[in-house]
Design a protein around this motif. Sequence first.
Motif, short mmCIF file in Angstrom:
data_model
loop_
_atom_site.label_atom_id
_atom_site.label_comp_id
_atom_site.label_asym_id
_atom_site.label_seq_id
_atom_site.Cartn_x
_atom_site.Cartn_y
_atom_site.Cartn_z
N GLY A 137 35.92 36.07 70.33
CA GLY A 137 37.06 35.30 69.59
C GLY A 137 36.39 34.98 68.16
O GLY A 137 36.95 35.15 67.20
N GLN B 86 42.19 33.34 66.87
CA GLN B 86 41.40 34.21 67.61
C GLN B 86 40.75 33.92 68.85
O GLN B 86 40.70 34.42 69.79
CB GLN B 86 40.67 35.08 66.67
CG GLN B 86 41.51 36.20 65.85
CD GLN B 86 42.23 37.10 66.44
OE1 GLN B 86 41.72 37.96 67.29
NE2 GLN B 86 43.60 36.91 66.05
N ILE B 87 40.02 32.63 68.46
CA ILE B 87 39.14 32.02 69.80
C ILE B 87 40.09 31.43 70.69
O ILE B 87 39.89 31.83 71.73
CB ILE B 87 38.23 30.85 69.01
CG1 ILE B 87 37.11 31.64 68.04
CG2 ILE B 87 37.43 30.29 70.09
CD1 ILE B 87 36.42 30.56 67.17
N ALA C 195 41.75 34.54 72.82
CA ALA C 195 40.70 35.23 73.82
C ALA C 195 40.44 34.41 75.01
O ALA C 195 40.77 34.87 76.23
CB ALA C 195 39.42 35.50 73.02
N SER D 150 40.93 41.23 74.60
CA SER D 150 41.08 40.02 75.42
C SER D 150 41.72 40.43 76.76
O SER D 150 41.40 39.81 77.99
CB SER D 150 41.61 38.70 74.76
OG SER D 150 40.90 38.51 73.64
#
Length: 450
Positions: free
Chosen positions: A329, A368-369, A372, A291
């Motif tokens: 993500g 994670q989403i 990112a 990212s």
Amino acid sequence: MHGLGLLRNEAGKTLKLAGPIIFGELAQMALSLIDTAMVGAVSYKQLAAAALVMSVVNIPFVLGIGMTMSVSQLVAMAHGRNDAQRVSHYLYNGFLLCAFTALIIVVGLELGKDILFHLKQDPEVAVMAVPFLRIISLSLIPMLLFMTLKQFTDGLEYTRTAMTLSLVALPVNAFLNWLLIFGNWGFPRMELVGAAWGTLITRTLMFVVLAYLVFNHKTFRRYVMARRNHWKFSWQTIRELLRIGIPSSLQAGMEVGVFAVSAILVGTIGAIEQAAHQIAMNCAAFTFMVSMGLAQGGAIRVSNAYGRHDWYKILAIGKSSMITALIYGVLCFLVFIFFNGHLPRLFNDNTAVVALASYLLIFAAIFQISDATQAVGVGLLRGAKDVKIPTLLVGVAYWVIGLPVGYILAFHFDMRAPGIWTGLIIGLGLVSVFLTIRFLRLKRNIKIAQ
């Protein structure tokens, strides 16, 4: 070219530029993972000591990295105007600024090393951590100088140079660790301190080689040849660098600071919890490097377009980068969910540590989403010189909401380490929402927010 085709084209260009940056970031993260895995093979307490030191060091280190980011942004803007003399001038003043910043950081860490004994950590862990801290602190000087030159080459869109050096450094660092941690080939068995020396030597070699390339390779010759007239110290240029560097440092520092404080808080629970936290955090940090690379690639392209005052290009780059971050993500979320029971075993074989780390990886999967998208959002806005308001938004999300909520859940609702991670999820989610909204406002107005 319109609609989906335009976004796909811009995403492809950003990924092409960001690809080498991503591999370079992953290589840097892999250096840390190698140290973690090899130290963890000695004992989990030494792993906990390494985690404690990195929690303390990462905040000033990232502040320094944030300062180096001003070099890539201003170099990319000057490059967009095809102003080689200004590029050379930014290189010189940026290097001086970052070298001074590195020295201040190292002196501060040396003077403040006794803080390790006042963080309510396992006493044995704190004792192990002191010599490791002193050597790792010294390694920040060559690393930040390397990062400054890397930002220069990245700003010119020559991103493969630093990537190659970062990849070559991996086997070098692993070999030095093998010699110094375990005492092979007649070298003394230095264990945790050996990992620190391996890092210092590796980072010094990386800086020396990149400096040689910048001064001698034909690709950068035009910028080095301009040094007679343009390598002059300028307070005005320093202030220009600081206007981007200080907010960028604060943004990065507040984010890393939250994770560092979280690690310290987890360490007050116990060494097993701290070791498990470090393993899960290393996995999350590894995926975050992608990212970061994507964010830097997008920021450089935005800065380049900003130098040409091409507002529509800026918006197309930004939207395509955000979509790419969202897709990435989701993929990371799936990987962490499906492999949460296997990844911790790469770092440690203690049953309790592995079990807790596997559980914490589920929390890591959830953010994670947002992790990112917020990283890319910060980069895009920084590339457009929009740094002040995003810094404030980051501070509120992490320090006013996320961390306090995590502390309350961990210690007042007895959720322990998972409570801290819940707070991280909340903080990252809010930053992602805040920055996405700000970018969409930027898009709607077709102008750069100042």
